[in-house]
Design an enzyme around this catalytic site. Structure first.
Site, PDB file in Angstrom:
ATOM      1  N   LYS A 121       0.862  -1.060   0.060  1.00  0.00           N
ATOM      2  CA  LYS A 121      -0.060   0.083  -0.171  1.00  0.00           C
ATOM      3  C   LYS A 121       0.980   1.304  -0.049  1.00  0.00           C
ATOM      4  O   LYS A 121       0.625   2.277  -0.603  1.00  0.00           O
ATOM      5  CB  LYS A 121      -0.944   0.233   1.289  1.00  0.00           C
ATOM      6  CG  LYS A 121      -2.088  -1.017   1.015  1.00  0.00           C
ATOM      7  CD  LYS A 121      -3.276  -0.517   1.870  1.00  0.00           C
ATOM      8  CE  LYS A 121      -4.296  -1.588   1.574  1.00  0.00           C
ATOM      9  NZ  LYS A 121      -5.612  -1.475   2.343  1.00  0.00           N
ATOM     10  N   LYS A 203      -3.779 -11.328  -7.032  1.00  0.00           N
ATOM     11  CA  LYS A 203      -5.215 -11.422  -6.349  1.00  0.00           C
ATOM     12  C   LYS A 203      -6.275 -10.568  -6.803  1.00  0.00           C
ATOM     13  O   LYS A 203      -5.971  -9.365  -7.362  1.00  0.00           O
ATOM     14  CB  LYS A 203      -4.808 -10.986  -4.941  1.00  0.00           C
ATOM     15  CG  LYS A 203      -5.804 -11.054  -3.876  1.00  0.00           C
ATOM     16  CD  LYS A 203      -5.600 -10.557  -2.511  1.00  0.00           C
ATOM     17  CE  LYS A 203      -5.797  -8.947  -2.478  1.00  0.00           C
ATOM     18  NZ  LYS A 203      -5.884  -8.183  -1.349  1.00  0.00           N
ATOM     19  N   LYS A 206     -10.057  -4.841  -5.601  1.00  0.00           N
ATOM     20  CA  LYS A 206     -10.839  -3.481  -6.157  1.00  0.00           C
ATOM     21  C   LYS A 206      -9.725  -2.750  -7.082  1.00  0.00           C
ATOM     22  O   LYS A 206     -10.373  -1.844  -7.763  1.00  0.00           O
ATOM     23  CB  LYS A 206     -11.442  -2.862  -5.106  1.00  0.00           C
ATOM     24  CG  LYS A 206     -12.644  -3.383  -4.455  1.00  0.00           C
ATOM     25  CD  LYS A 206     -12.970  -2.575  -3.096  1.00  0.00           C
ATOM     26  CE  LYS A 206     -13.635  -3.786  -2.296  1.00  0.00           C
ATOM     27  NZ  LYS A 206     -13.816  -3.358  -0.916  1.00  0.00           N
TER      28      LYS A 206
HETATM   29  P1  TYM Z   1     -10.645  -6.582   3.203  1.00  0.00           P
HETATM   30  O1  TYM Z   1     -11.611  -5.734   3.544  1.00  0.00           O
HETATM   31  O2  TYM Z   1      -9.702  -6.174   2.578  1.00  0.00           O
HETATM   32  O3  TYM Z   1     -11.235  -7.924   2.690  1.00  0.00           O
HETATM   33  C1  TYM Z   1     -12.336  -8.723   3.303  1.00  0.00           C
HETATM   34  C2  TYM Z   1     -12.028 -10.139   3.408  1.00  0.00           C
HETATM   35  O4  TYM Z   1     -11.933 -10.383   2.128  1.00  0.00           O
HETATM   36  C3  TYM Z   1     -10.934 -11.319   1.691  1.00  0.00           C
HETATM   37  N1  TYM Z   1     -10.334 -11.233   0.446  1.00  0.00           N
HETATM   38  C4  TYM Z   1     -10.079 -12.354  -0.495  1.00  0.00           C
HETATM   39  N2  TYM Z   1     -10.278 -13.407  -0.149  1.00  0.00           N
HETATM   40  C5  TYM Z   1     -10.144 -14.255  -1.251  1.00  0.00           C
HETATM   41  N3  TYM Z   1      -9.735 -13.869  -2.532  1.00  0.00           N
HETATM   42  C6  TYM Z   1      -9.384 -12.528  -2.748  1.00  0.00           C
HETATM   43  N4  TYM Z   1      -8.964 -12.138  -3.838  1.00  0.00           N
HETATM   44  C7  TYM Z   1      -9.811 -11.639  -1.573  1.00  0.00           C
HETATM   45  N5  TYM Z   1      -9.614 -10.225  -1.593  1.00  0.00           N
HETATM   46  C8  TYM Z   1     -10.195 -10.288  -0.405  1.00  0.00           C
HETATM   47  C9  TYM Z   1      -9.966 -10.984   2.930  1.00  0.00           C
HETATM   48  O5  TYM Z   1      -8.870 -11.776   3.219  1.00  0.00           O
HETATM   49  C10 TYM Z   1     -10.918 -10.540   4.050  1.00  0.00           C
HETATM   50  O6  TYM Z   1     -11.040 -11.691   4.861  1.00  0.00           O
HETATM   51  N6  TYM Z   1      -7.928  -6.056   7.247  1.00  0.00           N
HETATM   52  C11 TYM Z   1      -9.097  -6.657   6.907  1.00  0.00           C
HETATM   53  C12 TYM Z   1     -10.325  -6.214   7.509  1.00  0.00           C
HETATM   54  C13 TYM Z   1     -10.320  -6.461   9.014  1.00  0.00           C
HETATM   55  C14 TYM Z   1     -10.574  -7.770   9.586  1.00  0.00           C
HETATM   56  C15 TYM Z   1     -10.362  -7.513  11.285  1.00  0.00           C
HETATM   57  C16 TYM Z   1     -10.554  -9.078   9.141  1.00  0.00           C
HETATM   58  C17 TYM Z   1     -10.241  -5.361   9.999  1.00  0.00           C
HETATM   59  N7  TYM Z   1     -10.238  -6.037  11.221  1.00  0.00           N
HETATM   60  C18 TYM Z   1     -10.353  -8.242  11.955  1.00  0.00           C
HETATM   61  C19 TYM Z   1     -10.549  -9.884  10.131  1.00  0.00           C
HETATM   62  C20 TYM Z   1     -10.688  -9.631  11.647  1.00  0.00           C
HETATM   63  C21 TYM Z   1      -9.210  -6.160   5.355  1.00  0.00           C
HETATM   64  O7  TYM Z   1      -8.699  -5.064   4.786  1.00  0.00           O
HETATM   65  O8  TYM Z   1     -10.265  -7.039   4.612  1.00  0.00           O
END
Ligand code: TYM
Length: 339
Positions: A121, A203, A206
């Site tokens: 990032k 991956k 967005k």
């Molecule tokens: P975020 O918002 O980027 O993504 C949400 C969830 O989607 C999963 N994900 C994917 N899984 C499979 N293939 C992909 N291409 C893909 N892109 C995204 C992510 O692994 C995630 O599970 N930091 C986290 C949010 C968060 C969180 C937490 C999660 C904040 N606090 C506490 C668990 C527990 C995030 O940015 O996810």
């Protein structure tokens, strides 16, 4: 205590979150959110729209507010029942910010420097490498530890952050005495890393420059099918799961998740058929699978009063749990009790 209450207490705790940075991708859905609803009967589930995480990259405030409400409606549309699970918006519970500070003081600069998402990032946003972006995994650790979660359903990309949460929990417990549960990741066997349709070595995300590579769960069926038709594959023209066939492996995983078929069944189904037929079949299966989500979302997003009722109740329930943990953490680190 009633039998139902006792059972409720004995269930393991699940926490997970998603950022409200626009509509969810098929990756978010397959890797994480589609599992959340299925866990509700067997676990005490807590799910959050993590708007505090979202501001680590610059956001337009009006857009963020809109996206947060949309994301909340979307998790309900994906099957989270606010009567069974706690579903809330992170910024509604100030304990997350408080826990973030406590845990920051038990997290090392070096371990945060190793986070690959921070490196990625900061490369993408070289003009805004802010402290929040750097300490983001601490906020995330706090999200999980506040509720003493046993399991955290996430995609593979969050594994490193979860490892950090485990280390921080262990370190705090050693320094100050047992408080936190050390959480385990709950990563699906298939679909934990959905790849871009345009470049299957990356991956699905967005921020993919080529938007044909990314399916959004609210995309209309014709858009979904068009994007799948353009999916990058290989020149073998044989639907089989094998090393080096990243594009086909990705499509097979997606198809397997939405139809419940195994790789062997898929290989048999498409024996003698070309990639063209397979891509259309995957596109149609995904579009069909997401239809009820899209319909339920349209209904929910029009009912702002209901959403408000749900997220308010969700935040109140979340705070009742986290208040106990934050009070114990304050006492353990040596803050003077006001009462
Ligand atoms: P975020 O918002 O980027 O993504 C949400 C969830 O989607 C999963 N994900 C994917 N899984 C499979 N293939 C992909 N291409 C893909 N892109 C995204 C992510 O692994 C995630 O599970 N930091 C986290 C949010 C968060 C969180 C937490 C999660 C904040 N606090 C506490 C668990 C527990 C995030 O940015 O996810």
């Amino acid at each position: 205590m009633s039998e139902q209450n006792t059972q409720q207490e004995q269930k393991k705790i699940i926490f997970s979150g998603i950022q409200p940075t626009g509509t969810f991708t098929l990756g978010n859905y397959i890797g994480a959110v589609s599992h959340w609803g299925k866990l509700q009967d067997d676990y005490n589930c807590i799910y959050s729209i993590v708007d505090m995480h979202a501001i680590t990259v610059r956001q337009d405030p009006a857009e963020l507010r809109k996206h947060t409400l949309e994301a909340y409606a979307l998790i309900l549309a994906c099957g989270i029942d606010p009567k069974k699970s706690i579903a809330f918006i992170q910024s509604h519970n100030r304990h997350h910010a408080e826990m973030n500070w406590i845990l920051s003081c038990s997290t090392q600069f070096g371990e945060l420097s190793r986070m690959t998402q921070f490196k990625d990032k900061s490369q993408k946003h070289p003009d805004d490498i802010n402290a929040g972006l750097f300490t983001y995994p601490v906020l995330m650790a706090g999200d999980i530890l506040l509720y003493k979660a046993d399991l955290v359903p996430v995609g593979v990309d969050q594994k490193q952050h979860l490892e950090l949460a485990r280390n921080v929990a262990q370190r705090f417990n050693q320094r100050y005495g047992e408080l936190f549960t050390v959480p385990d990741a709950y990563i699906p066997k298939v679909g934990a890393k959905v790849m871009s349709l345009a470049d299957p070595t990356k991956k699905m995300s967005k921020s993919d420059e080529n938007q044909n590579g990314c399916i959004y769960i609210l995309d209309e069926p014709d858009v979904i099918i068009r994007k799948f038709k353009k999916a990058v594959t290989d020149s073998e023209a044989c639907v089989r799961y094998a090393e080096g066939k990243d594009g086909i492996n990705n499509l097979m995983s997606i198809y397997s998740v939405v139809t419940g078929k195994t790789n062997e069944e898929i290989e048999r189904e498409f024996e003698g058929k070309g990639y063209g037929d397979f891509k259309i079949a995957v596109g149609e299966a995904v579009a069909d699978h997401l239809k009820p989500v899209r319909e339920e979302y349209k209904r929910l997003i029009a009912d702002k009063a209901y959403l408000k009722e749900c997220y308010t109740a969700g935040a109140e329930a979340a705070m009742r749990i986290s208040a106990k943990t934050i009070a114990k953490a304050y006492r353990k680190v040596g803050f003077v009790d006001m009462k």
